[in-house]
Design an enzyme around this catalytic site. Structure first.
Site, PDB file in Angstrom:
ATOM      1  N   LEU A  15      16.980  26.650  36.774  1.00 30.02           N
ATOM      2  CA  LEU A  15      17.746  25.497  37.245  1.00 30.02           C
ATOM      3  C   LEU A  15      16.979  24.875  38.408  1.00 30.02           C
ATOM      4  CD1 LEU A  15      21.539  26.507  37.335  1.00 30.02           C
ATOM      5  CD2 LEU A  15      20.509  24.657  36.022  1.00 30.02           C
ATOM      6  N   ASP A  16      16.866  23.548  38.416  1.00 27.71           N
ATOM      7  CA  ASP A  16      16.185  22.860  39.506  1.00 27.71           C
ATOM      8  C   ASP A  16      16.958  23.040  40.808  1.00 27.71           C
ATOM      9  OD1 ASP A  16      14.148  21.880  37.873  1.00 27.71           O
ATOM     10  OD2 ASP A  16      15.321  20.122  37.301  1.00 27.71           O
ATOM     11  N   PRO A  17      16.297  22.870  41.960  1.00 30.29           N
ATOM     12  CA  PRO A  17      16.988  23.020  43.247  1.00 30.29           C
ATOM     13  C   PRO A  17      18.205  22.120  43.403  1.00 30.29           C
ATOM     14  CG  PRO A  17      14.618  23.039  43.590  1.00 30.29           C
ATOM     15  CD  PRO A  17      14.841  22.696  42.140  1.00 30.29           C
TER      16      PRO A  17
END
Length: 311
Positions: A36-38
């Site tokens: 998951l992206d930040p």
């Protein structure tokens, strides 16, 4: 062999979550089943100790998302990390027009990943090249998008709902009562689509936002993203990261989104001995049966191997 489900907080990378889980659970052997992206939040499945062997199977699982796509504004990262590098006026769009556009992305297709991604080309990370001012030639990848539903259109992302609840089919929709999510700071006031998505592994929702905008004739970026399901696990089963040590883990068999077979005692012994049985009844293992992965459970439910079964 425990599997934990956590709700990834905003601004942490998936690697950050793994590092914290190692400290909280007292082990170095922790892996996740899909980055998951930040600036995304939601379900991150963690495999611990011997369950790390399951990652190679679980990372292929389909995933569900709530995606906020802001139109008329593009960014190099394709999300709200920014900065804005292109802005255009957005023409009037009816819900029917938007849904028809979303429908064009359903099924198997190819998608070009974001430049700001961890993909490697000739040993170089794409995001490292992008931060240095360059770009890598990223080939399109095969993906599969199962479902895209327009949940609403809003004058700006600040007006879009934040509280959702799942329906009987597990699709999350806006609700007066339910779970309230935090989005990253907005990059301005731009018309925003709220989309529920079910996608196959390897799909970048940032790239989807870019491509939906292009199909509508405007730049676009992903202004918010919440993963509501990964494989068998939904947000309803996710624990806050700081409470992970007190969470109840899942067993490995329940974590696998695979067909299951029950093993006879004789077959379980053969599998443990590394033999290749000629019939497919099986239990607490992962097998490839005529090209299909199958979860196989034996009587004691304590052993896990990777074998190839032959019909």
């Amino acid at each position: 062999m425990p599997v934990y489900v956590t709700d990834k907080p905003l601004h942490l990378t998936s690697h950050d979550v793994v590092a914290r889980a190692r400290r909280l659970l007292g082990t170095r052997r922790v892996g996740h089943t899909g980055t998951l992206d930040p600036l995304a939040t939601g379900v991150l499945v963690l495999c611990v100790d011997d369950s790390t062997k399951l990652v190679q199977f679980m990372e292929r699982d389909s995933k569900d998302y709530l995606a906020y796509i802001s139109l008329g504004a593009g960014t190099p990262t394709l999300d709200a990390e920014g900065p804005l590098d292109r802005e255009e006026a957005v023409p009037p769009l009816t819900p029917e027009m938007v849904q028809r556009t979303l429908d064009q992305f359903l099924g198997p297709q190819q998608q070009v990943p974001p430049q700001y991604s961890a993909i490697q080309v000739n040993g170089q990370r794409a995001y490292a090249a992008a931060r240095a001012g360059g770009q890598l030639d990223l080939p399109a990848r095969d993906i599969h998008i199962h479902e895209l539903r327009l949940l609403g259109q809003y004058p700006k992302v600040q007006d879009a709902p934040r509280t959702f609840a799942p329906d009987e089919a597990g699709r999350w929709t806006p609700a007066e009562r339910g779970q309230t999510f935090t989005l990253p700071p907005a990059l301005g006031e731009h018309p925003t689509l709220l989309v529920w998505a079910r996608v196959g592994s390897g799909t970048y929702l940032r790239s989807l936002a870019r491509d939906v905008g292009a199909q509508l004739g405007v730049p676009a970026h992903l202004s918010g993203l919440i993963r509501t399901r990964a494989g068998r696990f939904g947000l309803e089963q996710a624990s806050p990261l700081d409470q992970l040590a007190e969470a109840t883990p899942q067993d490995d068999l329940s974590a696998l989104q695979l067909p299951r077979l029950e093993a006879t005692p004789e077959l379980a012994v053969q599998l443990r001995q590394g033999k290749r049985p000629v019939w497919p009844e099986a239990g607490r293992f992962v097998v490839t049966l005529q090209g299909q992965l199958v979860a196989v459970a034996d009587g004691d439910g304590q052993h896990l191997r990777v074998v190839r079964a032959w019909a």
